[in-house]
Design a protein around this motif. Structure first.
Motif, PDB file in Angstrom:
ATOM      1  N   THR A 112     -12.368 -69.002  24.976  1.00 59.73           N
ATOM      2  CA  THR A 112     -11.849 -69.784  23.852  1.00 59.73           C
ATOM      3  C   THR A 112     -12.977 -70.318  22.985  1.00 59.73           C
ATOM      4  N   THR A 113     -14.004 -70.849  23.645  1.00 63.59           N
ATOM      5  CA  THR A 113     -15.138 -71.387  22.905  1.00 63.59           C
ATOM      6  C   THR A 113     -15.768 -70.321  22.022  1.00 63.59           C
ATOM      7  N   LEU A 114     -15.931 -69.112  22.577  1.00 58.79           N
ATOM      8  CA  LEU A 114     -16.539 -68.032  21.811  1.00 58.79           C
ATOM      9  C   LEU A 114     -15.699 -67.718  20.574  1.00 58.79           C
ATOM     10  N   LEU A 115     -14.382 -67.676  20.773  1.00 53.34           N
ATOM     11  CA  LEU A 115     -13.484 -67.391  19.660  1.00 53.34           C
ATOM     12  C   LEU A 115     -13.543 -68.513  18.607  1.00 53.34           C
ATOM     13  N   GLN A 116     -13.662 -69.740  19.092  1.00 52.03           N
ATOM     14  CA  GLN A 116     -13.752 -70.863  18.159  1.00 52.03           C
ATOM     15  C   GLN A 116     -15.072 -70.860  17.400  1.00 52.03           C
ATOM     16  N   ILE A 128     -16.714 -68.061  16.619  1.00 49.26           N
ATOM     17  CA  ILE A 128     -16.611 -66.977  15.647  1.00 49.26           C
ATOM     18  C   ILE A 128     -15.773 -67.420  14.450  1.00 49.26           C
ATOM     19  N   SER A 129     -14.679 -68.148  14.750  1.00 45.46           N
ATOM     20  CA  SER A 129     -13.800 -68.562  13.662  1.00 45.46           C
ATOM     21  C   SER A 129     -14.398 -69.693  12.837  1.00 45.46           C
ATOM     22  N   GLY A 130     -15.385 -70.381  13.387  1.00 41.39           N
ATOM     23  CA  GLY A 130     -16.020 -71.451  12.625  1.00 41.39           C
ATOM     24  C   GLY A 130     -15.444 -72.829  12.922  1.00 41.39           C
ATOM     25  N   ILE A 131     -14.565 -72.929  13.919  1.00 39.51           N
ATOM     26  CA  ILE A 131     -14.041 -74.249  14.281  1.00 39.51           C
ATOM     27  C   ILE A 131     -15.159 -75.056  14.932  1.00 39.51           C
ATOM     28  N   LYS A 132     -15.912 -74.381  15.791  1.00 36.82           N
ATOM     29  CA  LYS A 132     -17.084 -75.020  16.373  1.00 36.82           C
ATOM     30  C   LYS A 132     -18.327 -74.413  15.752  1.00 36.82           C
ATOM     31  N   THR A 133     -19.401 -75.176  15.761  1.00 40.88           N
ATOM     32  CA  THR A 133     -20.637 -74.635  15.202  1.00 40.88           C
ATOM     33  C   THR A 133     -21.583 -74.232  16.332  1.00 40.88           C
ATOM     34  N   CYS A 134     -22.329 -73.183  16.063  1.00 41.25           N
ATOM     35  CA  CYS A 134     -23.252 -72.644  17.050  1.00 41.25           C
ATOM     36  C   CYS A 134     -24.401 -73.601  17.279  1.00 41.25           C
ATOM     37  N   GLN A 135     -24.812 -73.726  18.515  1.00 37.69           N
ATOM     38  CA  GLN A 135     -26.010 -74.515  18.791  1.00 37.69           C
ATOM     39  C   GLN A 135     -27.264 -73.682  18.547  1.00 37.69           C
ATOM     40  N   GLN A 177      -5.836 -75.131  12.233  1.00 36.03           N
ATOM     41  CA  GLN A 177      -5.352 -74.412  11.052  1.00 36.03           C
ATOM     42  C   GLN A 177      -5.773 -75.124   9.773  1.00 36.03           C
ATOM     43  N   LEU A 178      -5.776 -76.472   9.806  1.00 36.86           N
ATOM     44  CA  LEU A 178      -6.246 -77.230   8.639  1.00 36.86           C
ATOM     45  C   LEU A 178      -7.715 -76.939   8.389  1.00 36.86           C
ATOM     46  N   LEU A 179      -8.474 -76.917   9.493  1.00 36.80           N
ATOM     47  CA  LEU A 179      -9.919 -76.705   9.412  1.00 36.80           C
ATOM     48  C   LEU A 179     -10.254 -75.339   8.827  1.00 36.80           C
ATOM     49  N   LEU A 180      -9.446 -74.330   9.199  1.00 39.35           N
ATOM     50  CA  LEU A 180      -9.757 -72.961   8.787  1.00 39.35           C
ATOM     51  C   LEU A 180      -9.096 -72.593   7.469  1.00 39.35           C
ATOM     52  N   SER A 181      -8.337 -73.515   6.917  1.00 36.89           N
ATOM     53  CA  SER A 181      -7.647 -73.211   5.664  1.00 36.89           C
ATOM     54  C   SER A 181      -8.650 -72.996   4.532  1.00 36.89           C
ATOM     55  N   PRO A 182      -8.351 -72.059   3.623  1.00 34.48           N
ATOM     56  CA  PRO A 182      -9.271 -71.847   2.498  1.00 34.48           C
ATOM     57  C   PRO A 182      -9.385 -73.067   1.587  1.00 34.48           C
ATOM     58  N   ILE A 236     -16.286 -83.451  13.905  1.00 34.56           N
ATOM     59  CA  ILE A 236     -17.001 -83.943  15.087  1.00 34.56           C
ATOM     60  C   ILE A 236     -16.045 -84.024  16.271  1.00 34.56           C
ATOM     61  N   SER A 237     -14.842 -84.585  16.019  1.00 40.59           N
ATOM     62  CA  SER A 237     -13.891 -84.788  17.113  1.00 40.59           C
ATOM     63  C   SER A 237     -13.476 -83.483  17.756  1.00 40.59           C
ATOM     64  N   ILE A 238     -13.353 -82.441  16.961  1.00 45.42           N
ATOM     65  CA  ILE A 238     -12.816 -81.196  17.484  1.00 45.42           C
ATOM     66  C   ILE A 238     -13.903 -80.331  18.106  1.00 45.42           C
TER      67      ILE A 238
END
Lengths: 193, 218, 230
Positions: free
Chosen positions: A45-49, A51-58, B79-84, B215-217
């Motif tokens: 999951t972390t890897l996917l996040q 890649i998607s940009g939800i998390k940032t790479c260290q 989904q909010l975060l990844l929205s264009p 930060i939270s997520i």
């Protein structure tokens, strides 16, 4: 970047003091399904996040082809229980027709389209989440355990959609612990320990 | 996902959740009813502005408890975060919808408050304008705390602890308005302060909230 | 990452070498300052001997603000780029800042007893200081609630920066509010007419407290670096 949607170079992620993976590099070519495999807690999951940009790479970098777009469906459905499937989907596409089509493509019966999502079963809710894939013409699908709670019929349907998607040049990255049944498209496997 | 479509989505969702949305309003009315029971009737008009503001402060913070919690739990936040569309524009829409659902009803309850506390209509109007000027910054300040404590176990109480000390200026400026009005003075100075705070927080707030959510997520 | 560890590698021994200096400076300056304040500084014409608590009260009030300023610098550093040292520094500072704020309130209350005849008055300075204590406690509570260190530091940074914008507004609003409702306070440490002996004692105590802060913070950051290595 020719022929590649994403290039991942030497990324690493540590959670607290535990290193999930380090020095990880791979590409996502056009028309390919990349399956991320690994045990529970291995960091799929972390890897996917990442890649998607939800998390940032260290460490390391992830290069996206800037001209394309992608859809991410996490292991949580991101749907609101009080709203109907159509109302949930209308956030992504204002056309009623398009939303109905998307739900039909994943196989959610018409009679469920207008009732609140909390009245649907877990599998039906998963279908609503997956139907978002058909609302945008995303080149890359990022799916986290897409088959959870789905019945055989819908799994096969999803497999067919994946094959069609790749035959049109699209790609997908799928985190799943069981082997995929896809036959017609190129499958790359990435096992993280 | 566009900001306007998300705004309608938020309003529709809040309308569907109206039973939960009504709870902070009930809280507001119940707390307001406690003071006339324990204080002598002659003290009520002088206590009224402070009681109204503190009760409104608490009920608004109570409503913020759920602002991002659900979105974190059901994965909607990703989904909010990844929205264009920029996250801050979506957040601004969410806050606007939240203000309409949770703060606007407080204004509608004001006549009842005036009746209970024997506040004349012209004083009620001053109170209403102080609420109108002060609640936007309060909501945004609370939303920053809600974003920072989203997904934490003790999020609700933490939200209060973080926001209350930082919200004192809003409370004091608002009560300065009612105080000056009661003494027949012009209250434009504190009103401008509140307005300036509202403008600054409305322009910077959504950006700070977006960064806090990221930060939270993470 | 390599660069990252390097800065820790330089910092750790450097902090170790600086610590005794700060420790001794704190002790010596503190002894001098107290002696100066308690014995050399003249008795106050109005307040008598009781004013001497000022030599603890005023420097701790300065410290409560200075530590917040230092924390804001750490916070901005963390938000702009990753820095392990700033993270440790920030998270360790909040409780020291809160302690100094608490000390300010206690000494203020002790000082207030002979002046006002009561332990507590909602005077503008005491009120702002109390709110500052609550701000510190909120920061500590948020930091403790987030189990992951790096995430905690980032969240605390955000809150610290928001608080630093808010603190002057709090001060201003409290001042304004109290002038509307109460006569001016007697809580003024001499103003411009402060005796040079008193000023010397104040400055000595302030320097001593500052050294104490740096001694303690270096110690704590070193502990955190050590813990993180394991």
């Amino acid at each position: 970047m020719t022929g590649q949607y994403v290039k991942i170079e030497k990324i690493a992620y540590t959670y607290g003091t535990r290193s999930l993976f380090s020095d990880l590099s791979f590409n996502l070519p056009h028309g390919c399904v990349l399956q991320i495999m690994g045990k529970n807690g291995s960091g799929k999951t972390t890897l996917l996040q990442l890649i998607s940009g939800i998390k940032t790479c260290q460490e390391g970098t992830i290069f996206w082809d800037k001209t394309i777009h992608y859809t991410y469906i996490g292991h949580k459905n991101a749907i609101k229980g009080e709203l109907s499937p159509i109302e949930n989907l209308k956030l992504y596409n204002p056309s009623d027709n398009k939303c109905r089509q998307a739900l039909e493509m994943i196989g959610l019966e018409l009679r469920h389209h207008l009732r609140p999502c909390y009245m649907l079963s877990a599998g039906q809710q998963r279908k609503v989440a997956l139907s978002r894939l058909f609302l945008s013409d995303a080149h890359v699908w990022l799916l986290d355990e897409p088959f959870t709670a789905l019945d055989e019929n819908t799994k096969n349907r999803m497999t067919l959609h994946l094959e069609k998607h790749t035959s049109n040049g699209g790609s997908a990255i799928i985190a799943a612990h069981e082997p995929l049944k896809i036959q017609k498209s190129v499958i790359k496997k990435l096992v993280i320990k | 996902m566009t900001p306007s479509r998300y705004f309608i989505f938020c309003l529709r969702l809040l309308l569907r959740q109206r039973r939960e949305v009504a709870l902070p309003l009930f809280f507001f009315l119940i707390v307001l009813s406690l003071f006339p029971m324990v204080f002598p009737a002659k003290d009520l008009p002088s206590l009224a502005p402070a009681v109204l503001w503190i009760t409104a402060l608490l009920s608004i913070l109570l409503s913020l408890n759920n602002l991002f919690r659900e979105d974190v739990e059901d994965g909607f936040l990703t989904q909010l975060l990844l929205s264009p569309a920029p996250l801050s524009s979506l957040i601004a829409m969410k806050l606007l919808a939240h203000w309409i659902a949770y703060v606007l009803p407080l204004f509608i309850a004001l006549p009842l408050f005036g009746l209970w506390y024997r506040v004349p209509t012209e004083n009620l109007l001053v109170l209403a304008s102080s609420l109108a000027l002060g609640t936007p910054s309060l909501l945004i300040l609370g939303a920053i705390a809600a974003a920072l404590s989203a997904g934490l176990k003790q999020g609700g109480i933490l939200l209060m602890l973080i926001t209350l000390p930082l919200a004192t200026p809003i409370l004091l400026f608002s009560l300065t308005i009612t105080d000056m009005a009661a003494n027949g003075l012009s209250y434009t100075a504190p009103a401008y302060f509140l307005l300036a705070m509202a403008i600054v927080s409305a322009s910077l707030g959504p950006l700070v909230i977006s960064a806090s959510l990221r930060i939270s997520i993470s | 990452m390599i660069k990252h560890y390097d800065s820790l590698k330089i910092f750790y021994p450097l902090a170790g070498r600086l610590m005794p200096w700060f420790g001794w400076a704190f002790a010596l300056l503190g002894i001098f300052g107290l002696y100066w304040g308690l014995f050399l500084a003249p008795i106050d014409a109005v307040q008598g001997e009781a004013y001497r608590i000022m030599f603890v009260h005023v420097p701790s009030a300065w410290m409560s603000l200075m530590i917040y300023a230092v924390m804001t610098i750490c916070a901005i550093t963390i938000l702009l780029r990753r820095s392990k040292i700033a993270e440790y520094w920030l998270l360790s500072s909040s409780s020291i800042g809160a302690s100094f704020t608490f000390l300010t309130l206690v000494t203020g209350s002790l000082w207030g007893r002979p002046m006002w005849g009561t332990w507590w008055v909602w005077d503008a300075r005491l009120t702002s200081e109390l709110i500052l204590l609550f701000v510190y406690l909120g920061i500590i509570a948020l930091g403790n609630a987030i189990p992951e260190k790096r995430k905690a530091a980032q969240a605390v940074s955000m809150l610290t920066v928001v608080g630093s914008i808010n603190l002057p507004i709090i001060k201003f609003s409290v001042d304004w509010w109290t002038t509307l409702h109460q006569p001016a306070s007697i809580f003024r440490a001499g103003g411009s007419a402060i005796h040079p002996m008193m000023l010397t004692a104040l400055l000595l105590m302030a320097a001593s407290f500052t050294c104490y802060y740096f001694w303690l913070i270096l110690w704590r950051v070193r502990i955190q670096i050590r813990e993180n290595k394991q």
